[in-house]
Design a protein around this motif. Structure first.
Motif, PDB file in Angstrom:
ATOM      1  N   THR A 111      36.955  12.740 -73.264  1.00 19.58           N
ATOM      2  CA  THR A 111      36.998  12.896 -74.868  1.00 19.58           C
ATOM      3  C   THR A 111      35.376  13.008 -75.246  1.00 19.58           C
ATOM      4  OG1 THR A 111      36.592  10.376 -74.555  1.00 19.58           O
ATOM      5  CG2 THR A 111      38.746  11.392 -75.254  1.00 19.58           C
ATOM      6  N   VAL A 112      34.512  13.232 -74.200  1.00 19.57           N
ATOM      7  CA  VAL A 112      32.824  13.059 -74.304  1.00 19.57           C
ATOM      8  C   VAL A 112      32.506  14.682 -74.010  1.00 19.57           C
ATOM      9  CG1 VAL A 112      30.780  12.542 -73.374  1.00 19.57           C
ATOM     10  CG2 VAL A 112      32.846  10.900 -73.514  1.00 19.57           C
ATOM     11  N   THR A 113      31.933  15.060 -74.991  1.00 19.42           N
ATOM     12  CA  THR A 113      30.756  16.105 -74.795  1.00 19.42           C
ATOM     13  C   THR A 113      29.476  15.869 -74.342  1.00 19.42           C
ATOM     14  OG1 THR A 113      32.134  17.526 -76.367  1.00 19.42           O
ATOM     15  CG2 THR A 113      30.019  18.459 -75.946  1.00 19.42           C
ATOM     16  N   PRO A 114      29.067  15.972 -73.299  1.00 13.14           N
ATOM     17  CA  PRO A 114      27.961  15.428 -72.523  1.00 13.14           C
ATOM     18  C   PRO A 114      26.676  15.953 -73.416  1.00 13.14           C
ATOM     19  CG  PRO A 114      28.647  16.980 -71.166  1.00 13.14           C
ATOM     20  CD  PRO A 114      29.647  16.657 -72.066  1.00 13.14           C
ATOM     21  N   LEU A 115      25.545  15.682 -73.354  1.00 15.52           N
ATOM     22  CA  LEU A 115      24.373  15.961 -73.631  1.00 15.52           C
ATOM     23  C   LEU A 115      23.654  16.946 -72.794  1.00 15.52           C
ATOM     24  CD1 LEU A 115      22.655  15.745 -76.410  1.00 15.52           C
ATOM     25  CD2 LEU A 115      21.125  14.254 -75.010  1.00 15.52           C
ATOM     26  N   TYR A 116      23.917  18.398 -73.214  1.00 10.01           N
ATOM     27  CA  TYR A 116      23.621  19.487 -72.064  1.00 10.01           C
ATOM     28  C   TYR A 116      22.116  19.863 -72.168  1.00 10.01           C
ATOM     29  CZ  TYR A 116      28.596  20.602 -72.149  1.00 10.01           C
ATOM     30  OH  TYR A 116      29.990  20.915 -71.803  1.00 10.01           O
ATOM     31  N   GLN A 117      21.688  20.097 -70.884  1.00  7.88           N
ATOM     32  CA  GLN A 117      20.405  20.410 -70.832  1.00  7.88           C
ATOM     33  C   GLN A 117      19.943  21.902 -71.385  1.00  7.88           C
ATOM     34  OE1 GLN A 117      19.262  17.164 -68.978  1.00  7.88           O
ATOM     35  NE2 GLN A 117      17.835  18.591 -69.033  1.00  7.88           N
ATOM     36  N   PRO A 118      18.658  22.055 -71.764  1.00  8.78           N
ATOM     37  CA  PRO A 118      18.296  23.460 -72.190  1.00  8.78           C
ATOM     38  C   PRO A 118      18.711  24.324 -71.260  1.00  8.78           C
ATOM     39  CG  PRO A 118      16.355  21.593 -72.484  1.00  8.78           C
ATOM     40  CD  PRO A 118      17.531  21.257 -71.517  1.00  8.78           C
ATOM     41  N   GLY A 119      19.124  25.664 -71.984  1.00  7.69           N
ATOM     42  CA  GLY A 119      19.297  26.848 -71.290  1.00  7.69           C
ATOM     43  C   GLY A 119      17.912  27.426 -70.989  1.00  7.69           C
ATOM     44  N   ARG A 120      17.860  28.744 -70.578  1.00  7.12           N
ATOM     45  CA  ARG A 120      16.653  29.350 -70.110  1.00  7.12           C
ATOM     46  C   ARG A 120      15.639  29.357 -71.141  1.00  7.12           C
ATOM     47  NH1 ARG A 120      18.496  34.422 -69.743  1.00  7.12           N
ATOM     48  NH2 ARG A 120      18.985  34.228 -67.827  1.00  7.12           N
ATOM     49  N   ALA A 121      14.181  28.798 -70.528  1.00  6.45           N
ATOM     50  CA  ALA A 121      13.141  28.976 -71.464  1.00  6.45           C
ATOM     51  C   ALA A 121      12.050  29.349 -71.069  1.00  6.45           C
ATOM     52  CB  ALA A 121      13.117  27.183 -71.872  1.00  6.45           C
ATOM     53  N   PHE A 122      11.206  30.189 -71.757  1.00  2.85           N
ATOM     54  CA  PHE A 122      10.037  30.799 -71.090  1.00  2.85           C
ATOM     55  C   PHE A 122       8.704  29.725 -71.919  1.00  2.85           C
ATOM     56  CE2 PHE A 122      13.125  34.099 -71.444  1.00  2.85           C
ATOM     57  CZ  PHE A 122      12.691  34.829 -70.310  1.00  2.85           C
ATOM     58  N   VAL A 123       8.125  29.277 -71.012  1.00  5.53           N
ATOM     59  CA  VAL A 123       6.887  28.533 -71.216  1.00  5.53           C
ATOM     60  C   VAL A 123       5.762  29.083 -71.073  1.00  5.53           C
ATOM     61  CG1 VAL A 123       5.905  26.239 -70.969  1.00  5.53           C
ATOM     62  CG2 VAL A 123       8.759  26.568 -70.892  1.00  5.53           C
ATOM     63  N   LEU A 124       4.635  28.844 -71.949  1.00  5.62           N
ATOM     64  CA  LEU A 124       3.423  29.618 -71.822  1.00  5.62           C
ATOM     65  C   LEU A 124       2.486  28.249 -72.184  1.00  5.62           C
ATOM     66  CD1 LEU A 124       3.685  33.016 -73.446  1.00  5.62           C
ATOM     67  CD2 LEU A 124       3.797  32.641 -71.131  1.00  5.62           C
ATOM     68  N   SER A 125       1.127  28.316 -71.414  1.00  2.00           N
ATOM     69  CA  SER A 125       0.334  27.346 -71.670  1.00  2.00           C
ATOM     70  C   SER A 125      -1.274  27.479 -71.375  1.00  2.00           C
ATOM     71  CB  SER A 125       0.757  25.921 -70.954  1.00  2.00           C
ATOM     72  OG  SER A 125       0.527  26.115 -69.643  1.00  2.00           O
ATOM     73  N   ALA A 126      -2.025  27.358 -71.915  1.00  3.56           N
ATOM     74  CA  ALA A 126      -3.546  27.291 -71.766  1.00  3.56           C
ATOM     75  C   ALA A 126      -4.228  26.201 -71.767  1.00  3.56           C
ATOM     76  CB  ALA A 126      -4.140  28.590 -72.626  1.00  3.56           C
ATOM     77  N   ALA A 127      -5.089  25.876 -71.008  1.00  2.59           N
ATOM     78  CA  ALA A 127      -6.034  24.753 -70.951  1.00  2.59           C
ATOM     79  C   ALA A 127      -7.216  25.033 -70.670  1.00  2.59           C
ATOM     80  CB  ALA A 127      -5.195  23.577 -70.027  1.00  2.59           C
ATOM     81  N   ALA A 128      -7.951  24.198 -71.283  1.00  3.00           N
ATOM     82  CA  ALA A 128      -9.568  24.298 -70.887  1.00  3.00           C
ATOM     83  C   ALA A 128     -10.315  22.851 -70.906  1.00  3.00           C
ATOM     84  CB  ALA A 128     -10.188  25.052 -72.047  1.00  3.00           C
ATOM     85  N   THR A 129     -11.325  22.736 -70.105  1.00  2.35           N
ATOM     86  CA  THR A 129     -12.045  21.603 -69.912  1.00  2.35           C
ATOM     87  C   THR A 129     -13.563  22.178 -70.287  1.00  2.35           C
ATOM     88  OG1 THR A 129     -12.465  21.759 -67.536  1.00  2.35           O
ATOM     89  CG2 THR A 129     -10.606  20.430 -68.151  1.00  2.35           C
ATOM     90  N   PHE A 130     -14.288  21.045 -71.054  1.00  2.00           N
ATOM     91  CA  PHE A 130     -15.693  21.455 -71.339  1.00  2.00           C
ATOM     92  C   PHE A 130     -16.684  20.470 -70.831  1.00  2.00           C
ATOM     93  CE2 PHE A 130     -12.843  22.876 -74.747  1.00  2.00           C
ATOM     94  CZ  PHE A 130     -13.004  24.160 -74.891  1.00  2.00           C
TER      95      PHE A 130
END
Length: 768
Positions: free
Chosen positions: A749-768
């Motif tokens: 009777t349960v539809t579980p909480l599915y994980q995300p499908g394919r994802a493209f993740v882009l990030s940029a970081a900087a220290t000063f």
């Protein structure tokens, strides 16, 4: 959105916005001053050190603790070697030269506060960026601010250190523990995630953040400890056998999280800032982080904030998963002062806030056959806060090496309650429901150095926990207070042998929802050890613990003001045992571990009047095998675990196991990373394969297996070392699946909480 939820959100946001503004102010000042406020090299800082001659691994832990320099050393390099005594005011570089004299080893500073120890053949060769090699003993910075040493060498210890967190770039608790098959995290969103160690749910472990006890058993439809991984410096898990100084209630082990501070960014006086922005294509999620930090003489300050916003994500089959929007605003602030005498004082405050429309049952996608007046979605407002004051000394005075912690933690959950419509109205009756758990807790302990023999940590701790639920119909609560005394010895009595044993006694006072009071007491004990069968190549390890956990508070949202406690609730106890072998040769590491945890009288109360005292017995047993290889610029590591969980001698399921345990089965992980030094490029990835699980309770569906692949590439321009660019593909194969520890997969009777499908993740970081 109900009035209480709106008010909670309004109360949280100004405080968190203030943290962001503080960080912005420091960041702006750092940008203006960066050209003339450069941090000195690690070698330029001096500290008064006192490190007796001892086994090298223990000496490096002491070095890390007294200098706050993070140490990475392959275990085959350190095994069987002894250090030279170090004493007096020395720079980290000078101290290491003395410490390593005669060992044939060398060192290389890899950052403002980190150093790598290597053998003569590989001296100067850097590790893969963001990764400790397989088989490496990670000696994380000793936290003298209340969290304790995050790498203490326990036989059941798993440490996720700063470099590993940097490599993983985690966005939730599941990604923090990726690659560790004995640690599963159920739930697809931070607000619904629960951590399971060897299949045992985290409320049966001693969980701390910066040394502060967490009392977060609020509502079984949301997560237990809401985390923002951006704040984490390290995490330690004692999987099963835990030491006496891990805190009370370590029935199935312990989890200790440590958050960042200014000294993780600055080696000396100066100001600085850290900026990061990240985009996730699945849900169009934007996450922005800003941190400002400063150090001047004995003072240091950190202000860190994150803001994340996005829509519902899609599962692997392309279907939108309702109620999975991202809406988080989090903040962390730390202020510390170190007196010339070596006395150090720190105060910190952390707040994590999640506010969005979620599935009606936050950890479940949908349940068929429920009453028609229940909506598909409702709002959850969840907030966790943690305030910690700590006193410690940076250098011991003989046997005087104290640590004092006073902390307050709290979690609030607000969500509307729906009841059957009244009369002819088709609309359900709705009103706000609020659950609040909090804990006032602290400890005072002292570390007694025994020179070459080792050390003993002895102290007292306390907690005063409360679980409260309130709505328009009633207000109800349970309370528990505890006073504990403990001692833990960590010794090297003879060459090639390391022993750890401890004892703690606890006295608890419990008050039920009816005001009925009970007091209980018990004793916990543990012993573990390691023996080098073949020095530098083969080590035998084993451990055992018996833990008295007292009476556990019930979940807030099921508490009944009319509960019948009768003659009381039996205190929870546990027995844990583990044994294993670790073999090392020429960069290879092969290890195997068997383990078993047995919980007795683990509380499983339900709302019915007669079920307040319901308890269950839990058994988790299994084994783990690991194989790894490390080379100059990278590593590869594979692990396989098989975990079987029973509740009251029957196959476990995720419903009976609420706040107890969950089925796990067979899990395989593979992790690898390699750095091309000349280009500043690191590539890597991980694979998780979970097999079908058919050992389910009678009448339940088998649990489906799955395979998940994640890959990443990270670029740090050699000419601009303060910049980092990263690209990731998560769930590369676009699988439709729910994590093995996610609720309800065995029920039709349960539809579980599915994980995300394919994802493209882009990030940029900087220290000063």
């Amino acid at each position: 959105m109900n009035d209480d939820s709106c008010a909670g959100a309004r109360r949280a946001r100004p405080a968190l916005a203030a943290l962001l503004l503080a960080g912005t102010a420091i960041a702006g000042f750092a940008t203006l001053e960066s050209a003339r406020a450069q941090s000195p090299a690690p070698a330029a800082r001096s500290a008064a050190l006192d490190i007796p001659a001892q086994p090298l691994s223990s000496a490096l832990i002491a070095f890390s603790r007294q200098t706050r320099v993070e140490v990475f050393v392959p275990s085959l390099v350190a095994a069987g070697k002894r250090s030279t005594a170090v004493s007096g005011p020395l720079s980290p570089q000078g101290a290491l030269q003395q410490l390593l004299a005669g060992t044939g080893l060398s060192y290389r500073f890899t950052g403002a506060g980190s150093v790598t120890i290597s053998g003569a053949a590989s001296a100067g060769a850097p590790l893969a960026a963001g990764a400790a090699p397989a088989g490496a003993m990670v000696l994380d910075t000793i936290d003298v601010t209340g969290g304790g040493s995050l790498a203490r060498g326990g036989v059941s210890e798993i440490v996720i250190g700063p470099q590993e967190l940097e490599r993983k770039n985690p966005s939730d608790a599941r990604e923090v523990f990726a690659g560790e098959p004995r640690i599963k995290v159920g739930g697809a969103m931070p607000m619904s995630q629960k951590v399971y160690v060897n299949g045992v749910e985290e409320t049966n472990l001693s969980v701390t953040i910066d040394g502060s006890r967490q009392n977060n058993k609020v509502f079984h439809h949301n997560g237990t400890t809401l985390l923002d991984p951006a704040f984490l410096k390290a995490a330690r898990v004692d999987a099963g056998v835990a030491p006496a100084d891990a805190g009370p209630g370590a029935l199935g082990g312990a989890i200790a999280y440590e958050t960042k501070d200014a000294r993780d960014f600055l080696a000396g006086n100066g100001v600085g800032a850290f900026l990061k922005t990240q985009f996730n294509s699945n849900g169009t999620v934007f996450t922005n982080s800003l941190s400002g930090y400063a150090r001047h003489d004995g003072f240091d300050l950190l202000a860190y904030g994150t803001f994340a916003k996005g829509r519902n994500y899609d599962a692997g089959d392309g279907r939108e998963v309702l109620g999975t929007k991202t809406d988080m605003l989090n903040g962390l602030a730390k202020l510390r002062w170190e007196a010339p005498s070596g006395d150090r004082f720190q105060v910190s405050h952390e707040r994590v806030h999640d506010d969005a429309i979620r599935p009606f049952r936050g950890n479940i996608g949908f349940i068929s056959g429920r009453p028609p007046w229940e909506p598909r979605l409702r709002r959850y407002t969840i907030e966790r806060q943690n305030t910690v004051f700590t006193y410690s000394r940076t250098t011991p005075l003989g046997w005087w090496d104290p640590k004092a912690v006073l902390a307050y933690s709290r979690t609030d959950v607000d969500t509307p309650i729906f009841e059957r419509p009244v009369g002819a109205s088709p609309l359900p009756v709705s009103y706000p429901g609020t659950g609040i758990t909090d804990s006032l807790n602290g400890k005072f302990e002292n570390r007694f150095s025994l020179g070459d023999l080792g050390n003993v940590v002895a102290g007292v701790d306390f907690y005063k926990d409360k679980a409260l639920y309130k709505d328009r119909n009633f207000r109800v609560s349970e309370k528990a207070s505890n006073l504990g005394v403990y001692a833990q010895a960590r010794l090297t009595p003879i060459e090639r042998t390391r022993l750890s044993f401890g004892l703690r006694g606890d006295r608890q006072w419990f008050t039920g929802t009816t005001g009925q009071e009970f007091d209980n007491g018990g004793v916990s004990r543990n012993v573990s050890g390691e023996f080098d069968l073949i020095p530098e190549h083969l080590t035998l390890k084993a451990g055992y613990s018996h833990v008295w956990g007292g009476i556990q508070l019930a979940e807030n949202f099921i508490m009944n003001p009319a509960w019948a406690y009768g003659y009381g609730i039996r205190p929870a106890t546990s027995d844990n045992v583990t044994a294993g072998l670790v073999a090392r040769w020429n960069g290879f590491t092969l290890e195997g571990t068997v383990f078993r945890t047995e919980l007795e009288n683990a509380r499983a109360a339900r709302y019915a009047v007669a079920l307040a005292t319901t308890v269950r017995d839990v058994e988790s047993r299994g084994y783990e095998i690991g194989l790894g290889y490390a080379w100059e610029d990278g590593f590869i590591r594979a692990k396989y675990a098989d975990i079987d969980v029973k509740i009251d001698k029957q196959r476990a399921d995720s419903d009976t196991g609420t706040y107890l345990a969950t089925p796990i089965g067979q899990v395989f992980t593979l992790t690898a990373a390699h750095t091309f030094r000349q280009w500043g490029l690191t590539i890597g990835g991980d694979i998780e394969i979970v097999r079908d699980y058919k050992k389910v309770a009678p009448g339940n569906l088998p649990l489906k297996g799955y395979e998940v692949v994640n890959v990443f590439a990270e670029y740090k321009p050699p000419s601009q070392s303060n910049l980092t660019f990263r690209a990731e593909v998560k769930n590369l194969l676009d699988r439709t699946y729910a994590d093995r520890a996610t609720y309800g997969q065995e029920f039709g009777t349960v539809t579980p909480l599915y994980q995300p499908g394919r994802a493209f993740v882009l990030s940029a970081a900087a220290t000063f």
